[in-house]
Enzyme design. Sequence first.
Site, PDB file in Angstrom:
ATOM      1  N   PRO A  70       0.314  -1.515  -0.190  1.00  0.00           N
ATOM      2  CG  PRO A  70       0.197  -1.206   2.515  1.00  0.00           C
ATOM      3  CD  PRO A  70       1.102  -1.757   1.006  1.00  0.00           C
ATOM      4  CE1 TYR A  71       6.021   4.565   1.710  1.00  0.00           C
ATOM      5  CE2 TYR A  71       6.753   5.458  -0.916  1.00  0.00           C
ATOM      6  CZ  TYR A  71       7.248   5.191   0.253  1.00  0.00           C
ATOM      7  OH  TYR A  71       8.211   6.290   0.417  1.00  0.00           O
ATOM      8  N   GLY A  72       3.024   2.923  -2.538  1.00  0.00           N
ATOM      9  CA  GLY A  72       2.359   3.490  -3.521  1.00  0.00           C
ATOM     10  C   GLY A  72       0.975   4.585  -3.789  1.00  0.00           C
ATOM     11  CE  LYS A 110       4.877   8.754   1.671  1.00  0.00           C
ATOM     12  NZ  LYS A 110       4.915   9.200   2.491  1.00  0.00           N
TER      13      LYS A 110
END
Lengths: 286, 189
Positions: free
Chosen positions: A168-170, A173
Site C-alpha cells: 500500500p505504500y505507493g 503516497k
Amino acid sequence: MSVAVLSGKTAIVTGGAGGIGRVLVRALIEAGARVAILDADGGGLEHFARALDDDGHEAATLAVRMDVSDPDDCAASVARTRERFGAIHILINNAALGMGVVRTNHITDPVRIDEITPEIWQRVAAVNFSGPFYMTRAAAPHFLARGWGRVINITTSFFTMLRGSYAPYGPCKAGLEAWSAGLAKEFAGQGITVNVVVPGGPTDTPMVPPVSGFDRAALIRPEAMAPPILWLCSSAADQITGARIVAAKWDPALEPEAAAAVALAPSGWPDLARDPVWPGGRPEDG
Amino acid sequence: MTITAAALAGFVAPLIVAVWLVQSTLQSAGEHLATAPDSLPFTFHDPALPLPDLGFSDSEGRAVTLADFGGRVVLFNLWATWCGPCLHELPSLDRLQAVLGGTGFTVVALSQDRAGLAEVGPYWERAGLDHLTVYVDDGMAAGRAIGALGLPTTLLIGRDGRELGRLEGPAEWDSPAALNYFRTLEREP
C-alpha cells in the site's frame, strides 16, 4: 540558505527521529527554528533527543513519542508543542512506513497481494495517508489564526506511486499527493502554503534496508531534502503553494529561485484535471 | 578447471571448519556460554543488561509481568499484526514453543498493536498459533521501556531476568541450528 532565516519559527516534524526526519530537524534548528520532534519509535527518539541535548539544542527542541495514526495523539502533540514554544508555524508530515512492513526483501522479491493482510494495509494507510490529515487538522487552526503557516508533505516519486507490487505504500503516497494539491487550493490567500517534497528516488535511510540490495553509494542522500524544505519554510517562499519539489534535482549551489526553476512543478496531476466534464461548464475551484 | 575447483574446495572447506571451531571455542569462553548460530544474528551484551519489570496483559485482561517468567530462559518477541516480517516469523516461534516451551524455556510474544486485543484477537484466531499465548501491551509501554528500534525485535533473557542479547529483524526460530542453540541454553547451569 543563509543561517537563521527561520528564527522565531516553530516547526513540527513527524517521523523526526527517522532517516530524513533527523536531517530535517537539524537543518531547521540550524536555521534558527524551534522544533518538535514527533516519532513512534521511542528508542530512536530518545537516542536522537539525547544527541541533540549533547549538542546544546535542548532549549530549541521537544521530543514527543506519539503515533500519527492516532488522531488524539496528533492533537495532543500539537497542543504540547504550542504549550512549549507558544506557537506553531511549520508542519512537516514526514512520518511513513515503507514496504518493509510487508516484507523486508520486497525489492528483490516483489510483494504479492495475498501477502498484504488487511491489518498491514490499514496500518500503512493510517500512518502514511491519514496521519498527515490528522496532524494538519490539528495544526490548521493555529495557522489560520496567525494568517501564516507551512504544510510540507513528503510523498514519493510518481514512478513509485504507480509501480507494481508497491501497495500500500505507493497508492497511499499518491493519495497524500492529491490531497496536498487540493489543500493548497483550500488555504489559498490565507497565508498558509501546502507543498510536496520528494527525494526523487530510493534514499539512504532505514526505510531502504541493506537487504534491498541497492548500492548504498548510489542512493540519494537524505541531506538533499533540507535545502528545498528550508526554502519553502522561509518567507522567500510565501507565494509558493501547490508545488512539488524533487530534492535530488535541487542544486543547493544555485540561488533558491534558480534551483526551484529546475526542481519545482505543481503537485498532483493538474494536467489531467484540466478538462472536467461538469454540469454548466467548469467548477470554480478548477 | 572443475577438478581444480573441487580440489580447492576440498582443501579450503576443512580450513573454514577449523577456523569456525576456533572461533566458536573463543566465543563460548565469554559470558553467553553457547554460541548462537549465524542464522540468529543476536547482538549480545557483556555483561548482560538489567531489564525493568515490564508489565502487559493476557487475553483475559490479567496483568502479567516479565518476572512471572523468571527462572526460565525467555525469548521475548515484540510484534504487531501490521508487521509483515513479524507475521512471517511467528509460526516459527510457535513451533519453537511447541518443541521447547516448558519450565526451562519459553517464548513470550508481545503484540505492539495500539488497539490491543481488538486487533490481535481476530488475527490470532485466523493464524492458528496453538502454542503461543496472546499478550498485549496497552500503550506500548513495554516496547518503549526496552528501547526497541523497530519490529520485530526479539530479546533473549536469561534465567536471572537480565537481557543477554537482542535480535532486530525476523529470523527462522525453529531451524535445526536454532533448536540446538536454545536447547543448549536451556540446559546450561
